[in-house]
Design a protein around this motif. Sequence first.
Motif, PDB file in Angstrom:
ATOM      1  N   ASN A   1       0.807  -1.214   0.000  1.00 55.21           N
ATOM      2  CA  ASN A   1       0.000   0.000   0.000  1.00 55.21           C
ATOM      3  C   ASN A   1       0.845   1.271   0.000  1.00 55.21           C
ATOM      4  O   ASN A   1       0.334   2.354   0.228  1.00 55.21           O
ATOM      5  CB  ASN A   1      -0.908   0.010   1.238  1.00 55.21           C
ATOM      6  CG  ASN A   1      -2.371  -0.183   0.872  1.00 55.21           C
ATOM      7  OD1 ASN A   1      -2.761   0.067  -0.265  1.00 55.21           O
ATOM      8  ND2 ASN A   1      -3.170  -0.610   1.825  1.00 55.21           N
ATOM      9  N   GLU A   2       2.146   1.130  -0.255  1.00 54.91           N
ATOM     10  CA  GLU A   2       3.052   2.269  -0.113  1.00 54.91           C
ATOM     11  C   GLU A   2       2.691   3.411  -1.052  1.00 54.91           C
ATOM     12  O   GLU A   2       2.666   4.574  -0.658  1.00 54.91           O
ATOM     13  CB  GLU A   2       4.499   1.818  -0.368  1.00 54.91           C
ATOM     14  CG  GLU A   2       5.524   2.898  -0.147  1.00 54.91           C
ATOM     15  CD  GLU A   2       6.934   2.396  -0.351  1.00 54.91           C
ATOM     16  OE1 GLU A   2       7.875   3.053   0.134  1.00 54.91           O
ATOM     17  OE2 GLU A   2       7.118   1.357  -1.012  1.00 54.91           O
ATOM     18  N   SER A   3       2.409   3.104  -2.323  1.00 53.75           N
ATOM     19  CA  SER A   3       2.139   4.153  -3.306  1.00 53.75           C
ATOM     20  C   SER A   3       0.939   4.998  -2.916  1.00 53.75           C
ATOM     21  O   SER A   3       0.979   6.226  -2.992  1.00 53.75           O
ATOM     22  CB  SER A   3       1.912   3.528  -4.688  1.00 53.75           C
ATOM     23  OG  SER A   3       1.574   4.518  -5.644  1.00 53.75           O
ATOM     24  N   ILE A   4      -0.126   4.359  -2.473  1.00 50.93           N
ATOM     25  CA  ILE A   4      -1.339   5.121  -2.169  1.00 50.93           C
ATOM     26  C   ILE A   4      -1.154   5.943  -0.895  1.00 50.93           C
ATOM     27  O   ILE A   4      -1.694   7.045  -0.768  1.00 50.93           O
ATOM     28  CB  ILE A   4      -2.568   4.197  -2.089  1.00 50.93           C
ATOM     29  CG1 ILE A   4      -3.847   5.013  -2.295  1.00 50.93           C
ATOM     30  CG2 ILE A   4      -2.608   3.399  -0.813  1.00 50.93           C
ATOM     31  CD1 ILE A   4      -5.052   4.188  -2.650  1.00 50.93           C
ATOM     32  N   GLN A   5      -0.372   5.452   0.055  1.00 49.38           N
ATOM     33  CA  GLN A   5      -0.112   6.232   1.256  1.00 49.38           C
ATOM     34  C   GLN A   5       0.747   7.459   0.942  1.00 49.38           C
ATOM     35  O   GLN A   5       0.542   8.539   1.492  1.00 49.38           O
ATOM     36  CB  GLN A   5       0.561   5.358   2.317  1.00 49.38           C
ATOM     37  CG  GLN A   5      -0.359   4.311   2.916  1.00 49.38           C
ATOM     38  CD  GLN A   5      -1.613   4.912   3.537  1.00 49.38           C
ATOM     39  OE1 GLN A   5      -1.554   5.914   4.247  1.00 49.38           O
ATOM     40  NE2 GLN A   5      -2.756   4.285   3.285  1.00 49.38           N
ATOM     41  N   GLN A   6       1.703   7.292   0.043  1.00 51.17           N
ATOM     42  CA  GLN A   6       2.509   8.433  -0.384  1.00 51.17           C
ATOM     43  C   GLN A   6       1.660   9.449  -1.130  1.00 51.17           C
ATOM     44  O   GLN A   6       1.809  10.668  -0.945  1.00 51.17           O
ATOM     45  CB  GLN A   6       3.669   7.943  -1.252  1.00 51.17           C
ATOM     46  CG  GLN A   6       4.700   7.145  -0.477  1.00 51.17           C
ATOM     47  CD  GLN A   6       5.665   6.391  -1.365  1.00 51.17           C
ATOM     48  OE1 GLN A   6       5.443   6.244  -2.575  1.00 51.17           O
ATOM     49  NE2 GLN A   6       6.759   5.916  -0.784  1.00 51.17           N
ATOM     50  N   ALA A   7       0.749   8.964  -1.972  1.00 50.89           N
ATOM     51  CA  ALA A   7      -0.158   9.861  -2.690  1.00 50.89           C
ATOM     52  C   ALA A   7      -1.081  10.586  -1.734  1.00 50.89           C
ATOM     53  O   ALA A   7      -1.433  11.756  -1.964  1.00 50.89           O
ATOM     54  CB  ALA A   7      -0.972   9.075  -3.719  1.00 50.89           C
ATOM     55  N   LEU A   8      -1.480   9.930  -0.652  1.00 49.47           N
ATOM     56  CA  LEU A   8      -2.328  10.578   0.343  1.00 49.47           C
ATOM     57  C   LEU A   8      -1.568  11.694   1.056  1.00 49.47           C
ATOM     58  O   LEU A   8      -2.136  12.756   1.338  1.00 49.47           O
ATOM     59  CB  LEU A   8      -2.833   9.538   1.351  1.00 49.47           C
ATOM     60  CG  LEU A   8      -3.820  10.037   2.409  1.00 49.47           C
ATOM     61  CD1 LEU A   8      -5.055  10.671   1.780  1.00 49.47           C
ATOM     62  CD2 LEU A   8      -4.237   8.871   3.322  1.00 49.47           C
ATOM     63  N   THR A   9      -0.288  11.481   1.317  1.00 46.93           N
ATOM     64  CA  THR A   9       0.532  12.549   1.896  1.00 46.93           C
ATOM     65  C   THR A   9       0.601  13.743   0.959  1.00 46.93           C
ATOM     66  O   THR A   9       0.460  14.902   1.387  1.00 46.93           O
ATOM     67  CB  THR A   9       1.949  12.032   2.195  1.00 46.93           C
ATOM     68  OG1 THR A   9       1.888  11.026   3.204  1.00 46.93           O
ATOM     69  CG2 THR A   9       2.856  13.160   2.679  1.00 46.93           C
ATOM     70  N   VAL A  10       0.799  13.489  -0.322  1.00 46.02           N
ATOM     71  CA  VAL A  10       0.826  14.578  -1.305  1.00 46.02           C
ATOM     72  C   VAL A  10      -0.500  15.326  -1.296  1.00 46.02           C
ATOM     73  O   VAL A  10      -0.536  16.564  -1.350  1.00 46.02           O
ATOM     74  CB  VAL A  10       1.146  14.030  -2.710  1.00 46.02           C
ATOM     75  CG1 VAL A  10       1.009  15.137  -3.759  1.00 46.02           C
ATOM     76  CG2 VAL A  10       2.544  13.443  -2.753  1.00 46.02           C
ATOM     77  N   GLN A  11      -1.611  14.587  -1.220  1.00 44.72           N
ATOM     78  CA  GLN A  11      -2.937  15.223  -1.194  1.00 44.72           C
ATOM     79  C   GLN A  11      -3.082  16.104   0.041  1.00 44.72           C
ATOM     80  O   GLN A  11      -3.673  17.192  -0.026  1.00 44.72           O
ATOM     81  CB  GLN A  11      -4.026  14.161  -1.215  1.00 44.72           C
ATOM     82  CG  GLN A  11      -5.405  14.712  -1.535  1.00 44.72           C
ATOM     83  CD  GLN A  11      -5.699  14.709  -3.026  1.00 44.72           C
ATOM     84  OE1 GLN A  11      -5.300  13.799  -3.741  1.00 44.72           O
ATOM     85  NE2 GLN A  11      -6.427  15.718  -3.500  1.00 44.72           N
TER      86      GLN A  11
END
Length: 356
Positions: free
Chosen positions: A325-335
């Motif tokens: 789930n690393e990619s989506i968690q990183q994208a959530l940080t960007v959001q």
Amino acid sequence: MTTARGDIRTGIVGLGNIGRYHAERLLELDVPLVGGMDVAADARTRFARRYDVDVYDDHHELYDAVDAIIITTPNKYHEEYAVDAFDQGLHVLLEKPLAHSLESAERIASAAADSDGYCMVGFNNRFANTVRIVSDRIERGELGDVSHIEANYVRRRGIPGRGSWFTRRQIAGGGALIDLGVHAIDLSLYLLGDPPIVEVTGVTRGEFGSREEYAYLDMWGDDAGPAGFDVDDSASAFIRTADDQTISLEVAWATNRPENNEFVVRGTESAAVFDLLDGDLSVHSASTAGPDHLEDTSIETRQNDTHTEEQRSFFDSIAAGEVDNESIQQALTVQRVIDGIYRSSETGRTVAIDEE
């Protein structure tokens, strides 16, 4: 159990320009494209004619026929299509940004966490050869401690198409910041090692898109004029991490200055300077070995197709069973950072970022 890319039946939701762009790369990688979905009949007809696959106006029918899905719709609709895909256990390559709002992004991330499907968010610039070289040098310690990144993604005149969904806040969630800034923020955090964010401050501006007279040489879509243009066309921001690493951000669809896509990655041993789009890369340092001197080194490499490499990584991870789930968690940080910049601009204050 491992599989092969050629066994992963894949469909595309959103059959416009970006959807077709992804379809071409599926063909290059020998990933079976088995169908597409779009609410627009013309888009379905063009896609079916070009790729000789079944097309649907209901994504549920497509989902029954695939193992993986690529979502390229306008931002507002990411949640509906992604959450339904995760509920069905499908693997999802979701074009950036994660969503049009932080709340929607959080719901997508929650659904992904509860799913057997793998999700990658489409931050294709990570796969540029230039970025890979810089990342490798950071990992090997050649830059020392990286403390600051200057991130520029500035067009002189590059509003995607006034009147399109890109320029309508309700659908896109914002303008240049959520369109271009999302890439610059993600890439900066990626090179910094994804540190926790403490606070952001920023100003977003809408200075050009709302003008009756908007001078430009080309535009991604048709120019329907300023009516309904209610998003930012530039943004300036400053981001601070828990370890006092910092990012200064400049993004613009339109501004009265030359185009600038330069990233400066400053470390205690050397700095890397590269152009995000043309791949120019140089390394700068100083030494006392012999007479004191400054060193400037140019590095040449091939330009590569970052979307192809992004897809290769996505499908190879699925085939090898190496999913997380690393990619989506990183994208959530960007959001969260984007949301914080918009809130900072509205309130005129620094905004703390809660990453819980």
